[in-house]
Scaffold this motif. Structure first.
Motif, PDB file in Angstrom:
ATOM      1  N   ARG A  56      55.672 -14.501 -11.507  1.00  0.00           N
ATOM      2  CA  ARG A  56      55.751 -15.873 -11.362  1.00  0.00           C
ATOM      3  C   ARG A  56      54.303 -16.201 -10.755  1.00  0.00           C
ATOM      4  NH1 ARG A  56      59.724 -14.181  -7.937  1.00  0.00           N
ATOM      5  NH2 ARG A  56      59.267 -14.518  -5.674  1.00  0.00           N
ATOM      6  N   GLY A  57      53.800 -17.599 -10.925  1.00  0.00           N
ATOM      7  CA  GLY A  57      52.510 -17.830 -10.197  1.00  0.00           C
ATOM      8  C   GLY A  57      52.829 -18.454  -8.884  1.00  0.00           C
ATOM      9  N   ALA A  58      51.822 -19.487  -8.485  1.00  0.00           N
ATOM     10  CA  ALA A  58      51.837 -20.188  -7.162  1.00  0.00           C
ATOM     11  C   ALA A  58      53.266 -21.159  -7.422  1.00  0.00           C
ATOM     12  CB  ALA A  58      50.807 -20.912  -6.797  1.00  0.00           C
ATOM     13  N   GLU A  59      53.383 -21.619  -8.380  1.00  0.00           N
ATOM     14  CA  GLU A  59      54.603 -22.841  -8.456  1.00  0.00           C
ATOM     15  C   GLU A  59      55.801 -22.348  -8.698  1.00  0.00           C
ATOM     16  OE1 GLU A  59      53.723 -26.142  -8.356  1.00  0.00           O
ATOM     17  OE2 GLU A  59      51.710 -25.558  -7.910  1.00  0.00           O
ATOM     18  N   PRO A  60      56.817 -23.018  -8.217  1.00  0.00           N
ATOM     19  CA  PRO A  60      58.238 -22.308  -8.431  1.00  0.00           C
ATOM     20  C   PRO A  60      58.324 -22.075  -9.968  1.00  0.00           C
ATOM     21  CG  PRO A  60      58.138 -24.310  -6.841  1.00  0.00           C
ATOM     22  CD  PRO A  60      56.832 -24.174  -7.505  1.00  0.00           C
ATOM     23  N   GLU A  74      65.939 -18.337  -3.782  1.00  0.00           N
ATOM     24  CA  GLU A  74      64.929 -17.598  -3.013  1.00  0.00           C
ATOM     25  C   GLU A  74      63.496 -18.119  -3.377  1.00  0.00           C
ATOM     26  OE1 GLU A  74      67.069 -13.444  -1.560  1.00  0.00           O
ATOM     27  OE2 GLU A  74      65.400 -13.450  -3.041  1.00  0.00           O
ATOM     28  N   CYS A  75      63.215 -18.400  -4.645  1.00  0.00           N
ATOM     29  CA  CYS A  75      62.024 -18.495  -5.096  1.00  0.00           C
ATOM     30  C   CYS A  75      61.967 -20.164  -5.446  1.00  0.00           C
ATOM     31  CB  CYS A  75      61.437 -17.793  -6.233  1.00  0.00           C
ATOM     32  SG  CYS A  75      62.328 -17.992  -7.945  1.00  0.00           S
ATOM     33  N   GLY A  76      62.796 -20.888  -5.296  1.00  0.00           N
ATOM     34  CA  GLY A  76      63.008 -22.264  -5.809  1.00  0.00           C
ATOM     35  C   GLY A  76      62.814 -22.402  -7.186  1.00  0.00           C
ATOM     36  N   GLY A  77      63.125 -21.444  -7.953  1.00  0.00           N
ATOM     37  CA  GLY A  77      63.003 -21.560  -9.487  1.00  0.00           C
ATOM     38  C   GLY A  77      64.347 -22.200 -10.138  1.00  0.00           C
ATOM     39  N   ARG A  78      64.075 -22.470 -11.472  1.00  0.00           N
ATOM     40  CA  ARG A  78      65.183 -22.907 -12.146  1.00  0.00           C
ATOM     41  C   ARG A  78      65.293 -22.367 -13.690  1.00  0.00           C
ATOM     42  NH1 ARG A  78      61.915 -27.659 -12.463  1.00  0.00           N
ATOM     43  NH2 ARG A  78      61.786 -28.382 -14.431  1.00  0.00           N
ATOM     44  N   LEU A  79      66.510 -22.064 -14.109  1.00  0.00           N
ATOM     45  CA  LEU A  79      66.658 -21.779 -15.560  1.00  0.00           C
ATOM     46  C   LEU A  79      67.223 -22.710 -16.438  1.00  0.00           C
ATOM     47  CD1 LEU A  79      66.515 -18.985 -17.234  1.00  0.00           C
ATOM     48  CD2 LEU A  79      68.750 -18.763 -16.650  1.00  0.00           C
ATOM     49  N   GLU A  80      66.220 -23.198 -17.610  1.00  0.00           N
ATOM     50  CA  GLU A  80      66.745 -24.344 -18.504  1.00  0.00           C
ATOM     51  C   GLU A  80      67.233 -23.607 -19.630  1.00  0.00           C
ATOM     52  OE1 GLU A  80      63.117 -26.680 -18.624  1.00  0.00           O
ATOM     53  OE2 GLU A  80      63.459 -27.494 -16.409  1.00  0.00           O
ATOM     54  N   VAL A  81      68.457 -23.947 -20.168  1.00  0.00           N
ATOM     55  CA  VAL A  81      68.922 -23.279 -21.385  1.00  0.00           C
ATOM     56  C   VAL A  81      69.226 -24.435 -22.301  1.00  0.00           C
ATOM     57  CG1 VAL A  81      70.601 -21.548 -22.282  1.00  0.00           C
ATOM     58  CG2 VAL A  81      69.681 -21.299 -19.930  1.00  0.00           C
ATOM     59  N   GLY A  82      68.673 -24.428 -23.619  1.00  0.00           N
ATOM     60  CA  GLY A  82      69.071 -24.910 -24.675  1.00  0.00           C
ATOM     61  C   GLY A  82      70.506 -24.636 -25.498  1.00  0.00           C
ATOM     62  N   SER A  83      70.573 -25.035 -26.825  1.00  0.00           N
ATOM     63  CA  SER A  83      71.814 -24.623 -27.293  1.00  0.00           C
ATOM     64  C   SER A  83      71.461 -23.073 -28.170  1.00  0.00           C
ATOM     65  CB  SER A  83      72.142 -25.685 -28.391  1.00  0.00           C
ATOM     66  OG  SER A  83      73.191 -25.151 -29.130  1.00  0.00           O
ATOM     67  N   ASN A 132      56.216 -20.302 -17.024  1.00  0.00           N
ATOM     68  CA  ASN A 132      55.068 -20.816 -16.262  1.00  0.00           C
ATOM     69  C   ASN A 132      54.327 -19.783 -15.239  1.00  0.00           C
ATOM     70  OD1 ASN A 132      56.998 -21.034 -14.119  1.00  0.00           O
ATOM     71  ND2 ASN A 132      56.334 -23.016 -13.253  1.00  0.00           N
ATOM     72  N   GLY A 133      54.379 -18.889 -15.719  1.00  0.00           N
ATOM     73  CA  GLY A 133      54.025 -17.429 -14.696  1.00  0.00           C
ATOM     74  C   GLY A 133      52.623 -17.414 -14.897  1.00  0.00           C
ATOM     75  N   ILE A 134      52.145 -16.315 -14.538  1.00  0.00           N
ATOM     76  CA  ILE A 134      50.702 -15.706 -14.434  1.00  0.00           C
ATOM     77  C   ILE A 134      50.058 -15.360 -15.979  1.00  0.00           C
ATOM     78  CG2 ILE A 134      50.989 -14.570 -11.979  1.00  0.00           C
ATOM     79  CD1 ILE A 134      51.002 -12.070 -13.509  1.00  0.00           C
ATOM     80  N   GLY A 135      51.089 -15.183 -16.904  1.00  0.00           N
ATOM     81  CA  GLY A 135      50.756 -14.994 -18.188  1.00  0.00           C
ATOM     82  C   GLY A 135      49.807 -13.515 -18.232  1.00  0.00           C
TER      83      GLY A 135
END
Length: 356
Positions: free
Chosen positions: A263-267, A228-237, A288-291
């Motif tokens: 979240r901020g304005a960006e996905p 819905e928000c165009g986001g993604r989850l990046e997972v390392g080891s 990469n949200g509003i902090g």
């Protein structure tokens, strides 16, 4: 890796007794010497002993006069006297001394056991004092926050009653809607508080937990929200750690959920990674949200503390407090690194050694 010896400060001006106590303790404790009360206070500026063995008669202090200065530093203190004196013992214990020993009766077993028990009891007292302060703060905050929806329910119920009496029925649906919303928020807050408080009593399971499996399961749960928000989850080891799979799943669920909510304005891009440092796993959840402003970095882990209005971001201010408590139950820690507009990184520190 063997444990380091705990430090014991021996405040004793008699050379014979000082050497004797060293012989009795040296195998189990590191002993630091002070021959006067002022020496002891000076050493405490740079040293933090686990216990103080305090002679009752010193050149510049009596033990009872020095005792309050030691106790205000939250130290375990055992009083030592050359002669048994019941009044001294009673006065010392009344002031908060953890134990009392007669020097001529000392044996290795008696002394080491007394020091161990004093340290253990002092640690427990400090824990209880901390928990009492946290409980008082929690109760005060909860009472304050619950008053909000209660006031709304009471006030708009009265408005609805007056509207019925005056025949102004067109206002009634709006008043009742606000009452229902406030009641729903009140019920949600109570449920969130109950879940939070139950964590303390919940017995933690102790088993190997593959964090990769937990995060992959959560990826499925958040799939709709990410789409819905165009986001993604990046997972390392991620590592396998000792812990409770249900509580650790809740930890990551709260952290990922927060990253997507704020979240901020960006996905949104949420990155989860881990690295080992000494005997700890440092597991980071970054976004990469509003902090947030650094002045809030500690406050956000307190229950019911919110940085944003309910109208902008829903929630009860329990999620990060729950994360903090989960880490406590796993002998771990959690902290945040963030600045306004620059996202946030939550760092979870978990023991990396077997049997943690």
């Amino acid at each position: 890796m063997p444990d380091e010896k705990q430090l014991v400060l021996l405040v004793e001006d008699d050379d014979v007794y000082r050497e004797s106590i060293h012989r009795l303790l040296d195998n189990q404790y590191e002993v630091l010497d002070a021959v006067t009360g002022q020496d002891a206070l000076s050493l405490l500026e740079s040293q933090l002993p686990a216990c103080v063995l305090l002679d009752f008669r010193l050149p510049d202090y009596t033990g009872l006069k020095l005792l309050p200065k030691l106790l205000e530093r939250h130290l375990a203190v055992v009083m030592l006297t050359a002669e048994g004196n019941e009044k001294v013992a009673v006065d010392a214990m009344k002031q908060g001394c953890h134990d009392y020993l007669v020097k001529r009766d000392l044996t290795k077993d008696l002394l080491t056991r007394t020091v161990f028990n004093a340290i253990d009891r002092n640690h427990l007292q400090l824990q209880l004092a901390t928990q009492r302060r946290e409980l008082e703060s929690f109760v005060a905050t909860a009472a304050h926050d619950l008053q909000g929806p209660l006031r709304a329910i009471r006030g708009f119920s009265e408005f609805a009653e007056k509207a019925v009496i005056k025949g102004e029925l067109e206002k009634l649906p709006e008043y009742l809607r606000i009452v229902q919303q406030s009641a729903a928020r009140l019920a949600g807050m109570v449920e969130a508080l109950l879940k939070y408080t139950r964590l303390e009593a919940q017995e933690r399971r102790h088993e190997p937990v593959d964090l990769n499996q937990i995060v992959q399961w959560l990826l499925t749960e958040f799939q709709v929200t990410l789409a819905e928000c165009g986001g993604r989850l990046e997972v390392g080891s991620l590592p396998t750690v000792q812990g409770d799979p249900q509580l650790l799943a809740q930890l990551f669920q709260n952290l990922i959920g927060n990253a997507l909510k704020f979240r901020g304005a960006e996905p949104p891009i949420v990155t989860i990674d881990a690295r080992q440092a000494d005997e700890e796993w440092q597991i980071s959840v970054s976004d990469n949200g509003i902090g947030m402003d650094p002045e809030h970095h500690e406050r956000i882990f307190k229950p019911l503390h919110r940085l944003h209005a309910e109208s902008k971001y829903t929630g009860y201010g329990i999620g990060l407090a729950t994360c903090h408590r989960i880490m406590d139950k796993h002998a771990g820690r959690i902290r945040v690194e963030s600045k306004p507009g620059q996202g946030a990184t939550f760092v979870c520190l978990l023991p990396a050694f077997p049997g943690a």
